[in-house]
Design an enzyme around this catalytic site. Structure first.
Site, mmCIF file in Angstrom:
data_model
loop_
_atom_site.group_PDB
_atom_site.id
_atom_site.type_symbol
_atom_site.label_atom_id
_atom_site.label_comp_id
_atom_site.label_asym_id
_atom_site.label_seq_id
_atom_site.Cartn_x
_atom_site.Cartn_y
_atom_site.Cartn_z
ATOM 1 N N CYS A 14 11.751 -53.182 16.026
ATOM 2 C CA CYS A 14 11.418 -51.800 16.399
ATOM 3 C C CYS A 14 10.015 -51.692 16.994
ATOM 4 O O CYS A 14 9.182 -52.587 16.853
ATOM 5 C CB CYS A 14 11.490 -50.904 15.165
ATOM 6 S SG CYS A 14 13.054 -51.010 14.259
ATOM 7 N N GLY A 15 9.782 -50.558 17.625
ATOM 8 C CA GLY A 15 8.448 -50.224 18.086
ATOM 9 C C GLY A 15 7.941 -49.019 17.321
ATOM 10 O O GLY A 15 8.664 -48.041 17.136
#
Length: 362
Positions: A14-15
């Protein structure tokens, strides 16, 4: 061998990130920068066979009082001063009868806990930009406004009351076994923060939630997330941020952490919650992702009187035992709290906020 780029060392994840004004000054510019940040993190998220359905994207901001006061006036009710009312973002069934029942349950429990229901608001949305898979699972999204009333002494006590109401509502709705049960979820219910999230791609967030364009949507912080789902299927409720965190990584000790949390329930006591503590059980929802379950446990620690940074350090301690450069005071902190909470361990980067402070930990 190219030591700078090795395919075997690459993983998708994820970011997450945040934007904040260091002096706490609220503005729409902070929100715009947060939106740009989640757009820039699109490459860290994922999509499925439908390229317009993302694994999830969202942001957490401080409650924009001027915006909500304006919207409430349009709907025929007035909001109290900031901190004296809470805003709940609620995912609801699309079936009208089941949706009405969920709302009645919410209102009834709020009244039982001494709060006043000021009104409901439909969240303006535009779903033409999202994929067909996301649209098939798209809930109705509404906001509920609750005023504190005389039973609440301060904002911390109000936050605890809202937490208690949310847990009671979640358990009550779950017990009904509605046909469209999967649509119901409460992303946030707080006097300090509000969350906009969904099964979206980063660039779709501002196109889907029309509120985000209003100049009166102001905040001194914006915590954002673009999801790459690894251990659960993508869904609207499992998009980040959660009530306190946005997480990149995995909790590898999750099964043990869940078992310990379940075991502790029989021994838990709280001066702040008293007999109401039982209404919060089960503390963790095992159907959630590792991030959601982590947030469940963190929320309990914060609501029981600890600061957010204190609770984060309890759950994600540094490797302190053999660190000759760490102060003895800090080592003592970690050793003392290891008696209460085992580490939630794994490769993790977690941004966290309660609407008053914001930070991150590895």
């Amino acid at each position: 061998m190219n030591l700078l780029a090795e395919k075997r060392y690459e993983w998708d994840s994820c970011g997450t990130g945040f934007v904040a004004h260091i002096s706490g000054k609220k503005s729409h510019a902070i929100l715009e920068k947060g939106i740009q940040a989640v757009v820039n993190l699109t490459h860290r998220g994922a999509c499925g066979c439908d390229p317009l359905t993302g694994d999830g994207a969202g942001l957490l901001i401080q409650t924009p009082h001027e915006f909500f006061a304006k919207e409430a006036e349009k709907l025929g009710f007035a909001l109290p001063k900031p901190g004296q009312y809470g805003v709940g973002v609620v995912f609801l069934p699309r079936d009208l009868e089941e949706r009405n029942q969920c709302e009645l349950i919410f209102e009834s429990i709020a009244h039982e806990e001494g709060l006043n229901v000021l009104g409901w608001r439909d969240v303006p949305r535009e779903n033409k930009h999202i994929g067909w898979v996301a649209r098939e699972a798209e809930p109705v999204i509404r906001q509920i406004f609750l005023s504190a009333g005389p039973v609440v002494k301060d904002t911390d006590a109000f936050e605890r009351k809202l937490y208690l109401i949310r847990r009671r509502v979640e358990n009550a709705v779950r017990s009904k076994n509605f046909r469209e049960q999967k649509f119901f979820y409460i992303p946030s219910l707080s006097a300090r923060t509000v969350i906009y999230k969904g099964q979206l791609i980063g660039w779709q967030l501002e196109k889907y939630f029309l509120d985000l364009h209003d100049p009166q949507m102001t905040s001194a912080l914006a915590m954002v997330h673009s999801r790459y789902s690894t251990n659960t299927f993508p869904s609207w409720d499992l998009a980040h941020p959660y009530r306190f965190i946005a997480h990149n990584g995995e909790i590898n000790t999750l099964r043990g952490n869940i078992n310990w949390m379940k075991t502790r329930q029989a021994l838990m006591a709280s001066e702040l919650f008293g007999k109401d503590l039982q209404k919060l059980f089960p503390i963790v929802n095992e159907k959630g992702s590792d991030s959601a379950i982590f947030d469940n446990a963190l929320e309990l620690l914060v609501m029981s009187g600890r600061s957010l940074r204190h609770a984060i350090m309890m759950m994600i301690p540094e490797a302190w035992a053999g660190d000759e450069f760490m102060s003895q005071e800090k080592k003592d902190f970690y050793e003392f709290h290891s008696c209460f909470m085992e580490p939630w361990d794994g490769p993790a980067s977690i941004a966290f906020s309660d609407g008053r402070e914001i930070g991150a930990v590895l």
